[in-house]
Enzyme design. Sequence first.
Site, PDB file in Angstrom:
ATOM      1  N   ASN A 165     -11.728  -1.190 -21.941  1.00  0.00           N
ATOM      2  CA  ASN A 165     -10.542  -1.047 -21.917  1.00  0.00           C
ATOM      3  C   ASN A 165     -11.031  -0.208 -20.095  1.00  0.00           C
ATOM      4  O   ASN A 165     -11.497   0.731 -19.982  1.00  0.00           O
ATOM      5  CB  ASN A 165      -9.485  -0.050 -22.386  1.00  0.00           C
ATOM      6  CG  ASN A 165      -8.405  -0.102 -20.752  1.00  0.00           C
ATOM      7  OD1 ASN A 165      -8.409  -0.439 -20.353  1.00  0.00           O
ATOM      8  ND2 ASN A 165      -7.276  -0.193 -21.820  1.00  0.00           N
ATOM      9  N   ALA A 166     -11.295  -1.622 -19.377  1.00  0.00           N
ATOM     10  CA  ALA A 166     -11.580  -0.801 -18.227  1.00  0.00           C
ATOM     11  C   ALA A 166     -11.132   0.076 -17.317  1.00  0.00           C
ATOM     12  O   ALA A 166     -11.305   1.393 -16.653  1.00  0.00           O
ATOM     13  CB  ALA A 166     -11.742  -2.116 -17.181  1.00  0.00           C
ATOM     14  N   ASP A 220     -15.909  -5.759 -20.345  1.00  0.00           N
ATOM     15  CA  ASP A 220     -14.267  -6.580 -20.340  1.00  0.00           C
ATOM     16  C   ASP A 220     -14.055  -6.094 -21.962  1.00  0.00           C
ATOM     17  O   ASP A 220     -14.963  -6.057 -22.766  1.00  0.00           O
ATOM     18  CB  ASP A 220     -14.995  -8.037 -20.581  1.00  0.00           C
ATOM     19  CG  ASP A 220     -13.767  -8.858 -20.326  1.00  0.00           C
ATOM     20  OD1 ASP A 220     -13.916  -9.536 -18.605  1.00  0.00           O
ATOM     21  OD2 ASP A 220     -12.439  -9.519 -20.948  1.00  0.00           O
ATOM     22  N   PHE A 232     -14.130  -6.159 -15.734  1.00  0.00           N
ATOM     23  CA  PHE A 232     -13.385  -7.028 -15.374  1.00  0.00           C
ATOM     24  C   PHE A 232     -13.949  -9.224 -15.750  1.00  0.00           C
ATOM     25  O   PHE A 232     -13.954  -9.526 -14.643  1.00  0.00           O
ATOM     26  CB  PHE A 232     -12.383  -7.936 -15.167  1.00  0.00           C
ATOM     27  CG  PHE A 232     -10.698  -5.724 -14.994  1.00  0.00           C
ATOM     28  CD1 PHE A 232     -10.164  -6.425 -15.640  1.00  0.00           C
ATOM     29  CD2 PHE A 232     -10.995  -5.052 -14.043  1.00  0.00           C
ATOM     30  CE1 PHE A 232      -9.646  -5.362 -15.691  1.00  0.00           C
ATOM     31  CE2 PHE A 232     -10.621  -3.835 -14.182  1.00  0.00           C
ATOM     32  CZ  PHE A 232      -9.649  -3.893 -15.293  1.00  0.00           C
ATOM     33  N   ASP A 257     -12.576  -7.187 -10.785  1.00  0.00           N
ATOM     34  CA  ASP A 257     -11.522  -8.587 -10.551  1.00  0.00           C
ATOM     35  C   ASP A 257     -10.220  -8.272 -12.131  1.00  0.00           C
ATOM     36  O   ASP A 257     -10.686  -9.440 -12.381  1.00  0.00           O
ATOM     37  CB  ASP A 257     -12.325  -9.296 -10.802  1.00  0.00           C
ATOM     38  CG  ASP A 257     -11.898 -11.015 -10.795  1.00  0.00           C
ATOM     39  OD1 ASP A 257     -11.082 -11.297 -10.095  1.00  0.00           O
ATOM     40  OD2 ASP A 257     -12.612 -11.769 -10.886  1.00  0.00           O
ATOM     41  N   CYS A 267      -5.575 -11.253  -7.988  1.00  0.00           N
ATOM     42  CA  CYS A 267      -5.038 -13.037  -8.298  1.00  0.00           C
ATOM     43  C   CYS A 267      -3.809 -12.807  -8.052  1.00  0.00           C
ATOM     44  O   CYS A 267      -3.627 -13.931  -8.602  1.00  0.00           O
ATOM     45  CB  CYS A 267      -5.786 -13.699  -9.040  1.00  0.00           C
ATOM     46  SG  CYS A 267      -5.705 -13.017 -10.957  1.00  0.00           S
TER      47      CYS A 267
HETATM   48  N1  SAH Z   1     -13.953 -11.657 -13.133  1.00  0.00           N
HETATM   49  C1  SAH Z   1     -14.585 -12.409 -13.955  1.00  0.00           C
HETATM   50  C2  SAH Z   1     -12.710 -12.418 -14.069  1.00  0.00           C
HETATM   51  C3  SAH Z   1     -12.190 -11.882 -14.633  1.00  0.00           C
HETATM   52  S1  SAH Z   1     -10.446 -13.119 -15.219  1.00  0.00           S
HETATM   53  C4  SAH Z   1     -15.593 -13.783 -13.397  1.00  0.00           C
HETATM   54  O1  SAH Z   1     -15.813 -14.263 -11.631  1.00  0.00           O
HETATM   55  O2  SAH Z   1     -16.150 -14.896 -14.567  1.00  0.00           O
HETATM   56  C5  SAH Z   1      -9.968 -11.257 -15.755  1.00  0.00           C
HETATM   57  C6  SAH Z   1     -10.609 -10.564 -17.452  1.00  0.00           C
HETATM   58  O3  SAH Z   1      -9.950  -9.317 -17.550  1.00  0.00           O
HETATM   59  C7  SAH Z   1     -10.359 -11.318 -18.690  1.00  0.00           C
HETATM   60  O4  SAH Z   1     -11.755 -11.368 -19.002  1.00  0.00           O
HETATM   61  C8  SAH Z   1      -9.689  -9.706 -18.664  1.00  0.00           C
HETATM   62  O5  SAH Z   1     -10.758 -10.332 -20.879  1.00  0.00           O
HETATM   63  C9  SAH Z   1      -9.878  -8.973 -18.769  1.00  0.00           C
HETATM   64  N2  SAH Z   1      -9.022  -7.760 -18.840  1.00  0.00           N
HETATM   65  C10 SAH Z   1      -7.916  -8.193 -19.236  1.00  0.00           C
HETATM   66  N3  SAH Z   1      -6.884  -6.377 -19.031  1.00  0.00           N
HETATM   67  C11 SAH Z   1      -9.060  -5.614 -19.370  1.00  0.00           C
HETATM   68  C12 SAH Z   1      -8.448  -4.514 -18.890  1.00  0.00           C
HETATM   69  N4  SAH Z   1      -7.918  -3.819 -19.616  1.00  0.00           N
HETATM   70  N5  SAH Z   1      -9.982  -3.518 -19.305  1.00  0.00           N
HETATM   71  C13 SAH Z   1     -10.819  -4.482 -19.479  1.00  0.00           C
HETATM   72  N6  SAH Z   1     -11.229  -6.101 -19.457  1.00  0.00           N
HETATM   73  C14 SAH Z   1      -9.656  -6.627 -19.017  1.00  0.00           C
END
Ligand code: SAH
Length: 401
Positions: free
Chosen positions: A283-284, A252, A231, A304, A344
């Site tokens: 997808n993470a 991401d 993420f 995150d 968060c």
């Molecule tokens: N770590 C980042 C903030 C993350 S915000 C920082 O410090 O700037 C959450 C992120 O998760 C977003 O960029 C969104 O695109 C991503 N996201 C949401 N669902 C996801 C998933 N299933 N797999 C991968 N990324 C995802």
Amino acid sequence: MSPHDSIPTVTVSPRGAQRLKSGHLWVYRSDIARSDELPPGSLVHVRDHRGRTLGSALYSSASQIAIRLLTSRAIAEDELVALVRQRIDDAVRFRRQNVHDSDSYRVIFSEADLLPGLIVDKYNDLLAMQVLTQAFDREPIRQAVAEKMREHYSGASLLDRVDPHIRELEQLAPQESQVVFGEKTSTLFTLNGVRFHFDGLAGQKTGAFLDQRENYAAAARYAHGEALDCFTYQGGFALHLARVCGAVTAVDASRPALEVAEKNEQLNRDAHTCSEIDWIEANAFDLLKDYSTAGRQYDTIVLDPPAFAKSKRTLETALRGYKELNLRALMMLRPGGVLVTCSCSFHVEQPAFSAMLNAAAADAGRRLRILENRGAAVDHPVLAGVPETSYLKCMLSQVIE
Ligand code: SAH
């Protein structure tokens, strides 16, 4: 007639009064017992059912949060702008005293700065304001905010960043994001010496996650070896890890976010200890499952994700989601490896988050040393009595064996 006579009065139920007395600033519509005719966004005086004054608040005709307390004094309309100006001065002074090694921070954080309904972020020479309530949309208040920003940050530009959904919820007329003063709409900014692009009028909703600023630095203090940042958004953690790790992979689901991340990487290459960062659009959840099943190993993993628990109702599902991610990550960490895990979601409180991590470690058969239990950076202060201002958890731990 005293100047106070023109201010409408709201009488709150005993439950609403108790909430204010315990330090919270909000009273829900269901706790309003009686009120005068109230124009949207008006300044109101708040009373309990015995007629005792509890203070002055800002009223919304649309939100379930009907009033947000400003002060425990009964103030007149012509004192309102002066109070807002003074609170802005206080907020700016607090950041100047407490934010170091960064040209960017949240200047004003709504309730946490006793300015409920206003957010201002500073990205180097670009300020971005967000109006969240009817009261802060009023022209004299907008003007006061703009004047104060010009005074404190001379040479900077100010953007009004509009979230159409929030304006709709507050029943405010639709409006485009726009420049309030200055020329700039994009800039470069620095957190802990790491450089980033910021485009104030681009689609991405939030800009950077400034609340993670100190956690980036904390993560970099323990990170080593091969790192995986899940993420990553525009690379916040990954770019910090790239200064201390031998290899960094960052994941991401959003391609536009990763495109900015790659541009950010170019700004920082000189300081990197790893060769190129491997940016993966995926997808993470799927990636962690595949990688852990395949027996991949890392020395540092960051998790995150976005807020999984948007309400109390979804808490259980959210905790299951966090546990799945953390379990997979823990399975892949080498002995001595570092896990940085964040949430968060305001509804996921620290004890529940810690318990989730313990359970994930037990299931993974790993023993963990908790290194640090962290929250949001100091420019996102927590107001005692308003738990909603304390939402970010960032736990750093190390796999002992
Ligand atoms: N770590 C980042 C903030 C993350 S915000 C920082 O410090 O700037 C959450 C992120 O998760 C977003 O960029 C969104 O695109 C991503 N996201 C949401 N669902 C996801 C998933 N299933 N797999 C991968 N990324 C995802």
